[in-house]
Design an enzyme around this catalytic site. Sequence first.
Site, mmCIF file in Angstrom:
data_model
loop_
_atom_site.group_PDB
_atom_site.id
_atom_site.type_symbol
_atom_site.label_atom_id
_atom_site.label_comp_id
_atom_site.label_asym_id
_atom_site.label_seq_id
_atom_site.Cartn_x
_atom_site.Cartn_y
_atom_site.Cartn_z
ATOM 1 C CG ASP A 192 -1.823 -1.231 1.242
ATOM 2 O OD1 ASP A 192 -2.379 -1.563 0.181
ATOM 3 O OD2 ASP A 192 -1.944 -1.878 2.302
ATOM 4 C CG HIS A 219 -3.610 -5.217 2.608
ATOM 5 N ND1 HIS A 219 -3.055 -4.308 1.726
ATOM 6 C CD2 HIS A 219 -3.742 -6.363 1.904
ATOM 7 C CE1 HIS A 219 -2.859 -4.888 0.562
ATOM 8 N NE2 HIS A 219 -3.268 -6.141 0.635
HETATM 9 P P1 NAD Z 1 -0.274 -18.220 -5.680
HETATM 10 O O1 NAD Z 1 -1.466 -19.088 -5.773
HETATM 11 O O2 NAD Z 1 0.446 -17.883 -6.931
HETATM 12 O O3 NAD Z 1 0.790 -18.853 -4.672
HETATM 13 C C1 NAD Z 1 0.431 -19.307 -3.417
HETATM 14 C C2 NAD Z 1 1.351 -20.457 -3.055
HETATM 15 O O4 NAD Z 1 0.936 -20.910 -1.765
HETATM 16 C C3 NAD Z 1 1.252 -21.668 -4.022
HETATM 17 O O5 NAD Z 1 2.533 -22.020 -4.474
HETATM 18 C C4 NAD Z 1 0.643 -22.759 -3.158
HETATM 19 O O6 NAD Z 1 1.106 -24.064 -3.481
HETATM 20 C C5 NAD Z 1 1.103 -22.319 -1.771
HETATM 21 N N1 NAD Z 1 0.339 -22.934 -0.712
HETATM 22 C C6 NAD Z 1 -0.973 -23.259 -0.653
HETATM 23 N N2 NAD Z 1 -1.266 -23.862 0.499
HETATM 24 C C7 NAD Z 1 -0.100 -23.933 1.203
HETATM 25 C C8 NAD Z 1 0.248 -24.461 2.466
HETATM 26 N N3 NAD Z 1 -0.641 -25.043 3.246
HETATM 27 N N4 NAD Z 1 1.529 -24.366 2.850
HETATM 28 C C9 NAD Z 1 2.455 -23.757 2.060
HETATM 29 N N5 NAD Z 1 2.174 -23.258 0.860
HETATM 30 C C10 NAD Z 1 0.914 -23.347 0.430
HETATM 31 O O7 NAD Z 1 -0.728 -16.875 -4.922
HETATM 32 P P2 NAD Z 1 0.083 -15.507 -4.799
HETATM 33 O O8 NAD Z 1 -0.248 -14.620 -5.927
HETATM 34 O O9 NAD Z 1 1.502 -15.804 -4.499
HETATM 35 O O10 NAD Z 1 -0.627 -14.863 -3.486
HETATM 36 C C11 NAD Z 1 -0.493 -15.467 -2.232
HETATM 37 C C12 NAD Z 1 -1.290 -14.725 -1.170
HETATM 38 O O11 NAD Z 1 -0.784 -13.404 -0.981
HETATM 39 C C13 NAD Z 1 -2.767 -14.544 -1.515
HETATM 40 O O12 NAD Z 1 -3.551 -14.788 -0.371
HETATM 41 C C14 NAD Z 1 -2.864 -13.085 -1.913
HETATM 42 O O13 NAD Z 1 -4.159 -12.563 -1.731
HETATM 43 C C15 NAD Z 1 -1.867 -12.477 -0.971
HETATM 44 N N6 NAD Z 1 -1.365 -11.150 -1.340
HETATM 45 C C16 NAD Z 1 -1.180 -10.259 -0.330
HETATM 46 C C17 NAD Z 1 -0.672 -8.994 -0.603
HETATM 47 C C18 NAD Z 1 -0.451 -8.008 0.505
HETATM 48 O O14 NAD Z 1 -0.262 -6.822 0.222
HETATM 49 N N7 NAD Z 1 -0.400 -8.406 1.756
HETATM 50 C C19 NAD Z 1 -0.372 -8.641 -1.930
HETATM 51 C C20 NAD Z 1 -0.559 -9.580 -2.931
HETATM 52 C C21 NAD Z 1 -1.072 -10.841 -2.622
HETATM 53 C C1 LMR Z 2 -3.007 -6.397 -3.199
HETATM 54 O O1 LMR Z 2 -3.241 -5.387 -2.555
HETATM 55 O O2 LMR Z 2 -2.542 -6.357 -4.345
HETATM 56 C C2 LMR Z 2 -3.247 -7.745 -2.566
HETATM 57 O O3 LMR Z 2 -3.895 -7.625 -1.348
HETATM 58 C C3 LMR Z 2 -3.889 -8.725 -3.484
HETATM 59 C C4 LMR Z 2 -5.336 -8.419 -3.783
HETATM 60 O O4 LMR Z 2 -6.136 -9.353 -3.697
HETATM 61 O O5 LMR Z 2 -5.655 -7.282 -4.106
#
Ligand code: NAD
Ligand code: LMR
Length: 361
Positions: A192, A219
Amino acid sequence: MEEANARAQVRMARIASHMRAPEGNSMVGLEREPTRARGAAPGFKVAVLGAAGGIGQPLSLLMKMHPLVSTLHLYDVFNTPGVVADLSHTNTSAVVRGFLGNDQLGPALTGMDLVIIPAGVPRKPGMTRDDLFNINAGIVRTLIEGCAKHCPRAFINIISNPVNSTVPIAAEVLKLAGVYDPKRLFGVTTLDVVRANTFVAEVIGVDPKTVDVPVLGGHAGITILPILSQVTPQFTFTDKEVAYLTNRIQNGGTEVVEAKAGTGSATLSMAYAAAEFAQSCLRALQGESGIIECAYVASEVTELPFFATKVRIGREGIEEIFPVGPLNHHEREGIEKLKPELRQSIEKGVNFVHNPPPKKS
Ligand code: NAD
Ligand code: LMR
């Protein structure tokens, strides 16, 4: 001669450890002939949980390149051997090891200084972050149970959404295990701030690296509250600019989800943001002073038990939580508006741990 042999054996053990989990948890098909290579340089031990995912892979690359990282543990339930084999060919001194599936969670976490958690499912167009709760809450609970058992003193950086609920889940799991230290648990809201700095820099017309926008609250949607009256460098925005910037920062995640059209959410910008935050944690662990970041943490700044504000991080974790500072009318209103939603998300996380939904038969 004996000394030379002993040195060679140590060297070979180090090389083998690149590809093999400690404690005999050998990774499928990745045994290697001994060759000459350097062992780990001094530095910190970092684990990425969810390392084979969209965020996990670029984040692991950034951590592998980081001079403060000596050992990098990559854990996932899928494809870790491939990611580790690939990363282990990069000529940086951090040692990388892979761990696959729940049986290897313990060895993945043992001895870690910093655990970064991007495990879980991402949004598709039309979903809210809260729509991810049913799957991601359980994933985060299991991973934090592992942290409580195997590295209770580690700093924990939670990325998995909905962050507004997954951080309270983590806190409750750590409390139940008797190892909760609120100073060491961080919800990562750096993306953010990264977005706010980028969009504000575009409006002001300066280098984004010179901009600092505090982003408070949480967030998700309106809980993401940029404090444009406190921007560095000082700048007075028009009402139109405030409306545009606030909306773009609050909906930055959705902008990416829609552009990716069902293939996921922000990964590259998140990996960048997570690496920036991880770097701050490592510099703090190293004893550097004056490390300040926005993060979603246990807090008494408002009446809510968790809130994102600027925090000062030191060797033992959060040393100071800064108050929200002077706000204008619009920002004060924004804080009051976000509280009910944030409170609900926090309570949902706490309830999940204490009254878990019945398992489907
Ligand atoms: P993705 O699906 O590409 O990757 C997620 C990974 O987690 C996969 O490799 C999957 O195998 C693994 N996984 C699933 N269950 C698991 C477990 N029990 N133990 C270990 N690994 C496991 O998703 P992504 O794009 O990498 O996003 C991941 C998370 O981050 C999502 O929840 C997304 O919403 C979040 N996110 C948060 C922010 C933030 O600002 N905080 C920003 C972007 C994404
Ligand atoms: C973001 O802010 O990009 C993450 O929280 C992923 C989402 O679902 O928007």
